[in-house]
Design a protein around this motif. Structure first.
Motif, PDB file in Angstrom:
ATOM      1  N   MET A   1      56.852  11.266  -4.851  1.00 34.71           N
ATOM      2  CA  MET A   1      56.531  10.460  -6.033  1.00 34.71           C
ATOM      3  C   MET A   1      55.151   9.838  -5.864  1.00 34.71           C
ATOM      4  N   ILE A   2      54.283  10.066  -6.842  1.00 37.52           N
ATOM      5  CA  ILE A   2      52.931   9.497  -6.802  1.00 37.52           C
ATOM      6  C   ILE A   2      52.971   8.099  -7.394  1.00 37.52           C
ATOM      7  N   THR A   3      52.674   7.119  -6.568  1.00 34.33           N
ATOM      8  CA  THR A   3      52.674   5.734  -7.004  1.00 34.33           C
ATOM      9  C   THR A   3      51.246   5.224  -7.023  1.00 34.33           C
ATOM     10  N   ARG A   4      50.821   4.724  -8.177  1.00 39.44           N
ATOM     11  CA  ARG A   4      49.478   4.172  -8.300  1.00 39.44           C
ATOM     12  C   ARG A   4      49.558   2.655  -8.399  1.00 39.44           C
ATOM     13  N   VAL A   5      48.545   1.997  -7.838  1.00 39.96           N
ATOM     14  CA  VAL A   5      48.501   0.535  -7.869  1.00 39.96           C
ATOM     15  C   VAL A   5      47.125   0.088  -8.339  1.00 39.96           C
ATOM     16  N   HIS A   6      47.121  -0.781  -9.339  1.00 44.31           N
ATOM     17  CA  HIS A   6      45.879  -1.367  -9.841  1.00 44.31           C
ATOM     18  C   HIS A   6      45.753  -2.777  -9.274  1.00 44.31           C
ATOM     19  N   PHE A   7      44.731  -2.992  -8.481  1.00 41.98           N
ATOM     20  CA  PHE A   7      44.523  -4.281  -7.829  1.00 41.98           C
ATOM     21  C   PHE A   7      43.412  -5.039  -8.542  1.00 41.98           C
TER      22      PHE A   7
ATOM     23  N   TYR B   1      49.280  -4.321 -10.318  1.00 41.82           N
ATOM     24  CA  TYR B   1      50.227  -3.618 -11.169  1.00 41.82           C
ATOM     25  C   TYR B   1      50.581  -2.322 -10.454  1.00 41.82           C
ATOM     26  N   THR B   2      51.844  -1.966 -10.402  1.00 47.21           N
ATOM     27  CA  THR B   2      52.258  -0.689  -9.817  1.00 47.21           C
ATOM     28  C   THR B   2      52.842   0.185 -10.913  1.00 47.21           C
ATOM     29  N   SER B   3      52.549   1.482 -10.867  1.00 45.48           N
ATOM     30  CA  SER B   3      53.025   2.397 -11.896  1.00 45.48           C
ATOM     31  C   SER B   3      54.531   2.268 -12.099  1.00 45.48           C
ATOM     32  N   SER B   4      54.982   2.503 -13.318  1.00 50.62           N
ATOM     33  CA  SER B   4      56.365   2.228 -13.683  1.00 50.62           C
ATOM     34  C   SER B   4      57.379   3.099 -12.959  1.00 50.62           C
ATOM     35  N   ASN B   5      56.927   4.186 -12.337  1.00 52.91           N
ATOM     36  CA  ASN B   5      57.886   5.001 -11.571  1.00 52.91           C
ATOM     37  C   ASN B   5      58.340   4.290 -10.295  1.00 52.91           C
TER      38      ASN B   5
ATOM     39  N   TYR C   1      49.518  -7.177 -23.742  1.00 57.83           N
ATOM     40  CA  TYR C   1      48.427  -6.908 -22.812  1.00 57.83           C
ATOM     41  C   TYR C   1      48.933  -6.394 -21.469  1.00 57.83           C
ATOM     42  N   THR C   2      50.058  -6.950 -21.016  1.00 58.78           N
ATOM     43  CA  THR C   2      50.631  -6.478 -19.753  1.00 58.78           C
ATOM     44  C   THR C   2      51.034  -5.016 -19.869  1.00 58.78           C
ATOM     45  N   ASN C   3      51.705  -4.665 -20.958  1.00 54.90           N
ATOM     46  CA  ASN C   3      52.155  -3.297 -21.143  1.00 54.90           C
ATOM     47  C   ASN C   3      50.985  -2.338 -21.333  1.00 54.90           C
ATOM     48  N   LEU C   4      49.937  -2.808 -22.032  1.00 54.18           N
ATOM     49  CA  LEU C   4      48.754  -1.974 -22.240  1.00 54.18           C
ATOM     50  C   LEU C   4      48.117  -1.613 -20.904  1.00 54.18           C
ATOM     51  N   ASN C   5      47.966  -2.591 -20.013  1.00 55.06           N
ATOM     52  CA  ASN C   5      47.383  -2.346 -18.699  1.00 55.06           C
ATOM     53  C   ASN C   5      48.296  -1.450 -17.869  1.00 55.06           C
ATOM     54  N   TRP C   6      49.606  -1.718 -17.936  1.00 50.69           N
ATOM     55  CA  TRP C   6      50.587  -0.946 -17.165  1.00 50.69           C
ATOM     56  C   TRP C   6      50.544   0.528 -17.564  1.00 50.69           C
ATOM     57  N   LYS C   7      50.442   0.798 -18.845  1.00 49.14           N
ATOM     58  CA  LYS C   7      50.392   2.188 -19.319  1.00 49.14           C
ATOM     59  C   LYS C   7      49.144   2.895 -18.818  1.00 49.14           C
ATOM     60  N   LYS C   8      48.046   2.152 -18.704  1.00 49.11           N
ATOM     61  CA  LYS C   8      46.816   2.759 -18.183  1.00 49.11           C
ATOM     62  C   LYS C   8      46.975   3.128 -16.709  1.00 49.11           C
TER      63      LYS C   8
ATOM     64  N   ASP D   1      49.902   3.998 -15.396  1.00 52.77           N
ATOM     65  CA  ASP D   1      50.772   5.174 -15.453  1.00 52.77           C
ATOM     66  C   ASP D   1      49.990   6.438 -15.781  1.00 52.77           C
ATOM     67  N   ARG D   2      49.002   6.321 -16.646  1.00 53.62           N
ATOM     68  CA  ARG D   2      48.215   7.495 -17.051  1.00 53.62           C
ATOM     69  C   ARG D   2      47.133   7.849 -16.045  1.00 53.62           C
ATOM     70  N   GLY D   3      46.967   7.041 -15.017  1.00 54.34           N
ATOM     71  CA  GLY D   3      45.949   7.316 -14.011  1.00 54.34           C
ATOM     72  C   GLY D   3      44.573   6.837 -14.395  1.00 54.34           C
ATOM     73  N   GLU D   4      44.477   6.043 -15.464  1.00 52.00           N
ATOM     74  CA  GLU D   4      43.176   5.529 -15.906  1.00 52.00           C
ATOM     75  C   GLU D   4      42.735   4.334 -15.072  1.00 52.00           C
ATOM     76  N   ARG D   5      43.687   3.696 -14.424  1.00 52.63           N
ATOM     77  CA  ARG D   5      43.391   2.569 -13.555  1.00 52.63           C
ATOM     78  C   ARG D   5      44.217   2.702 -12.286  1.00 52.63           C
ATOM     79  N   GLY D   6      43.734   2.070 -11.225  1.00 60.64           N
ATOM     80  CA  GLY D   6      44.501   2.042  -9.991  1.00 60.64           C
ATOM     81  C   GLY D   6      44.063   3.056  -8.956  1.00 60.64           C
ATOM     82  N   THR D   7      44.657   2.931  -7.793  1.00 63.54           N
ATOM     83  CA  THR D   7      44.343   3.789  -6.655  1.00 63.54           C
ATOM     84  C   THR D   7      45.644   4.228  -5.984  1.00 63.54           C
ATOM     85  N   ASP D   8      45.520   4.994  -4.922  1.00 64.11           N
ATOM     86  CA  ASP D   8      46.684   5.364  -4.137  1.00 64.11           C
ATOM     87  C   ASP D   8      47.110   4.178  -3.274  1.00 64.11           C
TER      88      ASP D   8
END
Length: 230
Positions: free
Chosen positions: A1-7, A23-27, A47-54, A56-63
């Motif tokens: 499972m690929i988990t992304r985290v936006h710090f 924020y950690t991806s919803s998976n 706003y929280t959900n908007l950032n969270w979806k980004k 999830d889509r890989g637009e924000r965050g790192t491994d």
């Protein structure tokens, strides 16, 4: 499972105050969480959900490793909140011990805290949660009601938080008599996570001679559904 985290190094969230958050991806959320599509504040908040979806889509965050490196780079003593949205990395509900060990080591000397809806009864989850808490990274067990909070606090592995009715603004107790303190950031407009820190260290609070449970009145668009979960 690929988990992304936006710090985020300095949050602009009025509830947390200007502290580092993530924020950690919803998976990362367990399928068993009763709040999924039923009152989750992170999904309901615009706003929280908007950032969270980004995320999830890989637009924000790192491994995960890159995220832990950023945590490690924080100054000693920094209070920070993991997961404005999201939960702990897992596979089929079993928390990833290796990733949590990496994060716990990165947090050494800092004051990180988070919350989890993962079931502590599954395999090694309880041990993983307890180990993180014993080594300075605070994981709060999230209860859906004061009744469930009694069950979780009896495990003795981690501090506990719980959902409360939306109109519960006074400190109260659980059915078993455990003390519940309503989140100070809810009851006092001048309080934030930055000035409070209770979720990171709540061994004692203003005269209570026992560990306390933090209560969060249900809020947001899904509050009616959230406060009805047992």
């Amino acid at each position: 499972m690929i988990t992304r985290v936006h710090f985020i190094r300095k949050s602009s969230n009025s509830k947390t105050g200007p502290i580092p958050v993530s924020y950690t991806s919803s998976n990362s959320c367990p399928d068993s969480c009763p709040l999924i599509d039923a009152g989750c504040y992170a999904s309901a908040g615009y706003y929280t959900n908007l950032n969270w979806k980004k995320v999830d889509r890989g637009e924000r965050g790192t491994d995960w490793v890159s995220f832990c490196t950023k945590v490690s780079d924080l100054e000693a003593g920094t209070l920070w909140r993991h997961n404005i949205a999201g939960d702990l990395p897992h596979k089929n509900g079993i928390i990833n011990r290796g990733r949590m060990s990496l994060l716990t080591r990165a947090n050494e000397g800092k004051r990180g805290f988070t919350y989890t809806h993962h079931d502590p009864a599954l395999e090694n989850n309880a041990a993983t949660i307890k180990t993180a808490n014993d080594n300075g990274f605070t994981i709060n067990l999230s209860a859906n009601s004061p009744k469930q909070a009694d069950q979780l606090i009896a495990l003795g592995i981690a501090p506990v938080v719980t959902i409360l009715p939306s109109n519960q603004m006074e400190n109260t107790t659980t059915p078993a008599g455990n003390a519940i303190v309503v989140c100070p950031a809810v009851t006092h407009p001048d309080v934030t996570c930055k000035t409070c820190g209770l979720c990171q260290n709540k061994r004692r609070y203003r005269g209570y001679d026992q560990p306390i449970i933090i209560g969060f009145p249900a809020h947001g668009a899904g509050k009616a559904r959230a406060q009805g979960i047992e």
